[in-house]
Design a protein around this motif. Structure first.
Motif, short mmCIF file in Angstrom:
data_model
loop_
_atom_site.label_atom_id
_atom_site.label_comp_id
_atom_site.label_asym_id
_atom_site.label_seq_id
_atom_site.Cartn_x
_atom_site.Cartn_y
_atom_site.Cartn_z
N ALA A 52 0.86 -1.17 0.00
CA ALA A 52 0.00 0.00 0.00
C ALA A 52 0.91 1.24 0.00
N PRO A 53 0.43 2.35 -0.54
CA PRO A 53 1.30 3.53 -0.65
C PRO A 53 1.95 3.91 0.68
N ALA A 54 1.22 3.79 1.78
CA ALA A 54 1.77 4.20 3.07
C ALA A 54 2.92 3.30 3.52
N ASP A 55 3.01 2.10 2.96
CA ASP A 55 4.03 1.13 3.39
C ASP A 55 5.21 1.06 2.43
N ALA A 56 5.25 1.95 1.44
CA ALA A 56 6.25 1.82 0.37
C ALA A 56 7.67 1.87 0.91
N ALA A 57 7.93 2.77 1.86
CA ALA A 57 9.31 2.91 2.35
C ALA A 57 9.75 1.65 3.08
N GLU A 58 8.88 1.08 3.93
CA GLU A 58 9.27 -0.13 4.67
C GLU A 58 9.38 -1.33 3.73
N LEU A 79 16.89 -27.69 7.34
CA LEU A 79 15.66 -28.49 7.39
C LEU A 79 15.13 -28.79 6.00
N ALA A 80 14.59 -29.99 5.83
CA ALA A 80 13.93 -30.38 4.59
C ALA A 80 12.43 -30.40 4.84
N LEU A 81 11.75 -29.36 4.44
CA LEU A 81 10.30 -29.28 4.65
C LEU A 81 9.58 -30.33 3.81
N PRO A 82 8.43 -30.83 4.30
CA PRO A 82 7.65 -31.77 3.49
C PRO A 82 6.79 -31.07 2.44
N HIS A 83 6.69 -29.73 2.53
CA HIS A 83 5.86 -28.97 1.61
C HIS A 83 6.41 -27.55 1.56
N ARG A 84 5.91 -26.80 0.60
CA ARG A 84 6.36 -25.41 0.50
C ARG A 84 5.68 -24.55 1.57
N VAL A 85 6.46 -23.68 2.18
CA VAL A 85 5.93 -22.63 3.04
C VAL A 85 6.37 -21.30 2.43
N THR A 86 5.41 -20.47 2.08
CA THR A 86 5.74 -19.20 1.43
C THR A 86 5.69 -18.07 2.45
N VAL A 87 6.77 -17.32 2.51
CA VAL A 87 6.80 -16.10 3.31
C VAL A 87 6.41 -14.96 2.37
N THR A 88 5.26 -14.39 2.63
CA THR A 88 4.76 -13.32 1.78
C THR A 88 4.88 -12.00 2.51
N ALA A 89 5.66 -11.10 1.93
CA ALA A 89 5.78 -9.75 2.48
C ALA A 89 4.69 -8.91 1.84
N ARG A 90 3.86 -8.28 2.67
CA ARG A 90 2.71 -7.58 2.13
C ARG A 90 2.20 -6.53 3.11
N SER A 91 1.33 -5.67 2.62
CA SER A 91 0.61 -4.75 3.49
C SER A 91 -0.57 -5.49 4.10
N CYS A 92 -0.72 -5.40 5.42
CA CYS A 92 -1.77 -6.16 6.10
C CYS A 92 -2.80 -5.25 6.77
N ALA A 93 -2.65 -3.95 6.61
CA ALA A 93 -3.61 -3.00 7.19
C ALA A 93 -3.82 -3.25 8.68
N LEU A 108 4.27 -11.56 6.37
CA LEU A 108 5.13 -10.59 7.06
C LEU A 108 4.67 -9.20 6.62
N CYS A 109 4.19 -8.44 7.57
CA CYS A 109 3.46 -7.20 7.22
C CYS A 109 4.39 -6.00 7.18
N TYR A 110 4.36 -5.30 6.04
CA TYR A 110 5.14 -4.07 5.94
C TYR A 110 4.73 -3.09 7.04
N ASP A 111 3.44 -3.04 7.33
CA ASP A 111 2.97 -2.06 8.32
C ASP A 111 3.45 -2.39 9.74
N ASP A 112 3.80 -3.67 10.00
CA ASP A 112 4.40 -3.99 11.30
C ASP A 112 5.77 -3.33 11.42
N LEU A 113 6.49 -3.24 10.31
CA LEU A 113 7.81 -2.62 10.38
C LEU A 113 7.69 -1.16 10.81
N THR A 114 6.65 -0.50 10.34
CA THR A 114 6.44 0.90 10.73
C THR A 114 6.28 0.99 12.24
N GLU A 115 5.47 0.09 12.80
CA GLU A 115 5.24 0.12 14.25
C GLU A 115 6.51 -0.19 15.03
#
Ligand SMILES: [Zn+2]
Length: 262
Positions: A52-58, A79-93, A108-115
Motif C-alpha cells: 500500500a502507498p503508506a508502506d512503500a518505504a518499509e 531443514l527439509a520441509l515436506p511442503h512449501r511454506v511461502t513467506v509473503t511480504a505484504r501490506s496487512c492494514a 510478514l506485514c510491511y505495516d508492522d515494520l512501521t510500528e
C-alpha cells in the motif's frame, strides 16, 4: 496491540483480503510454481507483494536489505520441509504478521515494520534501521517455528505453540554459536521491552506470553547458550538458563529430527 504480537492465525481474514487484492496477487503464484503441473519445491520461499502507498518505504527497506532471503536460506539448509511454506511480504492494514496453516503461508506485514521502527525511534535508538532489521530476522524465525509446529503436527495449544515458536527462534539463532544470532535475540528482547512500556496493559486474550516474559526468555537463552560471553546478563535469577537452553535445544532438535538434513 503492537507489531510484536505476531501469531498463528486462521485463514478466513487472509482469504477475504486476498480476494479484494489486485492483479499482482493473481499473477505471482504462476511465477512461484514454475512449469505447469510441477509441484512447488518443498522449502521456505519468498514472495513480495506490492505495498500500500503508506508502506512503500518499509517495503523498500525490507527488499533492498534482503533481510528475509538469508534467513530462509539458513532454514532450508538445516531443514527439509515436506511442503512449501511461502513467506509473503505484504501490506496487512494492521492485521499483524502471522502464520496461516491452511495456506502454509507466513504473512510478514510491511505495516508492522512501521510500528516496530516507531518503538526504536521513540526510545532514541541511534541505529533504528539495524534494530529493525534484527527484529525482522527474529520475527521470521518465530513464524517459521509456527510453520514447523504445523509441519510436524506437534498439536500444541495456542500459548504452548507461541512459546515453542520463540524457542525455535532461539534454537536457530544460537545453535551455531554465531554472535550475530545473539544480537538478533537481544535486539528483539529490547523491542519486547519497548512494546511493554508502550502498552503496559496487554490484551488478556493475546495467546502470547506478555512481552516482558518473552524478552526475558530470549535473554535467558542468550545467557544460557554462552554464559561467559555476556557477563552483564549473569544475574542470580538466570542461574537456571544454561539448563533451560539445553532443554530448548534438545526438545526442538528431537522434534525436528524427521526434517533434519544429514
Ligand atoms: Zn506466534
Amino acid at each position: 496491540m503492537t507489531a510484536r504480537n505476531t501469531h498463528a492465525r486462521a485463514s478466513a481474514a487472509r482469504a477475504a483480503r486476498a480476494a479484494a487484492t489486485g492483479l499482482a496477487t493473481l499473477l505471482l503464484p504462476l511465477a512461484l510454481t514454475g512449469c505447469a503441473g510441477q509441484p512447488p519445491t518443498p522449502e521456505f520461499a519468498i514472495r513480495y507483494e506490492e505495498p500500500a502507498p503508506a508502506d512503500a518505504a518499509e517495503a523498500r527497506f525490507l527488499r533492498d536489505r534482503k533481510l528475509i532471503e538469508p534467513v530462509l536460506a539458513d532454514l532450508n539448509a538445516y531443514l527439509a520441509l515436506p511442503h512449501r511454506v511461502t513467506v509473503t511480504a505484504r501490506s496487512c492494514a494492521g492485521e499483524g504478521t502471522g502464520y496461516d496453516p491452511a495456506e502454509r503461508l507466513v504473512e510478514l506485514c510491511y505495516d508492522d515494520l512501521t510500528e516496530d521502527r516507531e518503538l526504536f525511534d521513540h526510545a532514541g535508538s541511534p541505529h533504528p534501521d539495524e534494530d529493525l532489521a534484527e527484529v525482522v530476522r527474529e520475527t521470521i524465525h518465530h513464524e517459521a517455528g509456527h510453520a514447523l509446529a504445523d509441519a510436524l503436527d506437534l498439536a500444541l495449544d495456542d500459548r504452548a505453540e507461541e512459546d515453542a515458536a520463540d524457542r525455535f527462534a532461539q534454537l536457530m539463532l544460537l545453535r551455531t554459536g554465531r554472535p550475530e544470532g545473539e544480537t538478533t535475540l537481544l535486539t528483539a528482547a529490547r523491542a519486547y521491552d519497548l512494546a511493554a512500556e508502550a502498552d503496559p496493559a496487554p490484551d488478556p486474550s493475546d495467546e502470547h506470553a506478555p512481552p516482558a516474559t518473552r524478552a526475558e526468555s530470549h535473554r535467558c537463552a542468550v545467557h544460557g547458550a554462552a554464559p561467559a560471553r555476556h557477563p552483564d546478563l549473569a544475574t542470580p535469577t538466570r542461574a537456571h538458563c544454561a539448563t533451560t537452553w539445553a532443554e530448548t535445544r534438545s526438545a526442538w532438535t528431537r522434534d525436528l529430527d524427521p526434517l533434519l538434513r544429514r
